[in-house]
Design a protein around this motif. Structure first.
Motif, PDB file in Angstrom:
ATOM      1  N   TRP A 138      -2.866   4.175  -4.247  1.00 21.35           N
ATOM      2  CA  TRP A 138      -3.948   3.339  -4.770  1.00 21.35           C
ATOM      3  C   TRP A 138      -4.199   3.648  -6.252  1.00 21.35           C
ATOM      4  CZ3 TRP A 138      -9.177   4.940  -5.849  1.00 21.35           C
ATOM      5  CH2 TRP A 138     -10.069   3.888  -6.081  1.00 21.35           C
ATOM      6  N   ILE A 139      -4.216   4.929  -6.597  1.00 25.38           N
ATOM      7  CA  ILE A 139      -4.408   5.326  -7.995  1.00 25.38           C
ATOM      8  C   ILE A 139      -3.230   4.864  -8.849  1.00 25.38           C
ATOM      9  CG2 ILE A 139      -4.493   7.326  -9.548  1.00 25.38           C
ATOM     10  CD1 ILE A 139      -6.196   8.730  -7.348  1.00 25.38           C
ATOM     11  N   SER A 156      -5.983   1.608  -9.050  1.00 24.87           N
ATOM     12  CA  SER A 156      -7.232   1.621  -8.276  1.00 24.87           C
ATOM     13  C   SER A 156      -7.817   0.222  -8.084  1.00 24.87           C
ATOM     14  CB  SER A 156      -8.263   2.530  -8.948  1.00 24.87           C
ATOM     15  OG  SER A 156      -7.726   3.797  -9.218  1.00 24.87           O
TER      16      SER A 156
END
Length: 78
Positions: A28-29, A33
């Motif tokens: 996700w990062i 994000s």
């Protein structure tokens, strides 16, 4: 037709959940994000698609194991 059964101690399951969550959050990062509504705008290059796939698969496993721990699911649930 082959079936396998695996057992984890609570400590092992906690460690497994932490690793799965690290994979999920790391992807996700790496994707910047994105919020849920931003997922539709993500790049479609091979690397981004792989990260999305790993993030989603990790989420499925995480929810499955949490469902087992909470008693919402049984290992035999479909």
């Amino acid at each position: 037709e082959d079936k396998y059964r695996v057992s984890f101690t609570r400590a092992e399951l906690e460690c497994l959940l932490q690793v799965i969550n690290d994979v999920r959050v790391g992807c996700w990062i790496a994707l910047g994000s994105p919020s849920n509504h931003e997922k539709k705008k993500l790049r479609t290059d091979k690397e981004s698609i792989q990260r999305i796939m790993f993030m989603e698969v990790a989420g499925v496993f995480e929810m499955f194991f949490l469902g087992i721990v909470n008693g919402d699911l049984t290992p035999e649930s479909k």
